[in-house]
Enzyme design. Structure first.
Site, mmCIF file in Angstrom:
data_model
loop_
_atom_site.group_PDB
_atom_site.id
_atom_site.type_symbol
_atom_site.label_atom_id
_atom_site.label_comp_id
_atom_site.label_asym_id
_atom_site.label_seq_id
_atom_site.Cartn_x
_atom_site.Cartn_y
_atom_site.Cartn_z
ATOM 1 C CG HIS A 9 9.447 5.468 4.770
ATOM 2 N ND1 HIS A 9 9.082 6.626 5.414
ATOM 3 C CD2 HIS A 9 8.341 4.701 4.723
ATOM 4 C CE1 HIS A 9 7.807 6.572 5.745
ATOM 5 N NE2 HIS A 9 7.327 5.413 5.347
ATOM 6 C CD GLU A 79 2.515 0.654 5.756
ATOM 7 O OE1 GLU A 79 2.488 -0.596 5.781
ATOM 8 O OE2 GLU A 79 3.020 1.332 6.672
#
Length: 193
Positions: A9, A79
């Site tokens: 990202h 994550e």
């Protein structure tokens, strides 16, 4: 045979400051939005079999701004759960411990969440890769997620232990390409933007 394209990202407030961002759901900064938009041209011309994103806002925004239409949101792409180190920088953690701390060597500690081991992340990465490999005959599989999980996933693609992700820094807003050479999994591009 298609390739697996892994996209980290774009920049967030915490990725800019170096704060570990696992479960905290932050939006992209304007710089992160621009990083994501720049990916559009790099992905043109690829035949996409699937586009999977982490459910976190920063990954979904990156996919959208890069011109990708996700086919699935995948919890296995979240994550690493940093536990008690969530929102803290490596420098802060190291100062507290009185020595240099590394996620790759020292792992996490419980906090508001229990934290996660590299082996746990490796198991998630293996599940994603197993699903992705089944689609590669139809084109590329794009994974939009986060730095540490994508580094572990790439290590696993290469047949390495999750800890080998330490060797694969992936800056915010960049991507890598996991392909094959003579039927052997290889890294064909890394840190591209």
């Amino acid at each position: 045979m298609g390739e697996v394209v892994v996209i980290r990202h774009g920049q967030t407030e915490w990725s800019l400051s170096g704060q570990h961002t696992g479960v905290t759901d932050l939006p992209l900064l304007p710089e992160g939005e621009e990083q994501a938009r720049r990916l559009r041209g790099d992905l043109d011309g690829r035949t996409l079999a699937a586009v999977w994103t982490s459910p976190r806002l920063r990954a979904r925004q990156t996919a959208e701004l890069a011109g990708l239409t996700p086919t699935a949101t995948d919890e296995d792409l979240v994550e690493l759960d940093y536990g008690g180190y969530e929102g803290r920088t490596t420098a802060e953690i190291s100062a507290q411990l009185g020595r240099l701390w590394s996620i790759w060597d020292d792992g996490t500690v419980p906090g508001d969440t229990p934290g996660e081991t590299l082996a746990d992340v490796g198991a998630r990465a293996d599940r994603v890769l197993d699903r992705a490999r089944r689609l590669l005959a139809d084109g590329d599989v794009v994974l939009v997620a986060h730095g540490h999980v994508l580094r572990v996933l790439t290590a696993r693609w290469l047949g390495l232990e999750p800890r080998a992700g330490a060797l694969l820094a992936l800056p915010a807003g960049s991507y890598g390409v996991l392909g094959h050479e003579h039927d052997r999994p290889v890294l064909t591009g890394w840190g591209l933007h």
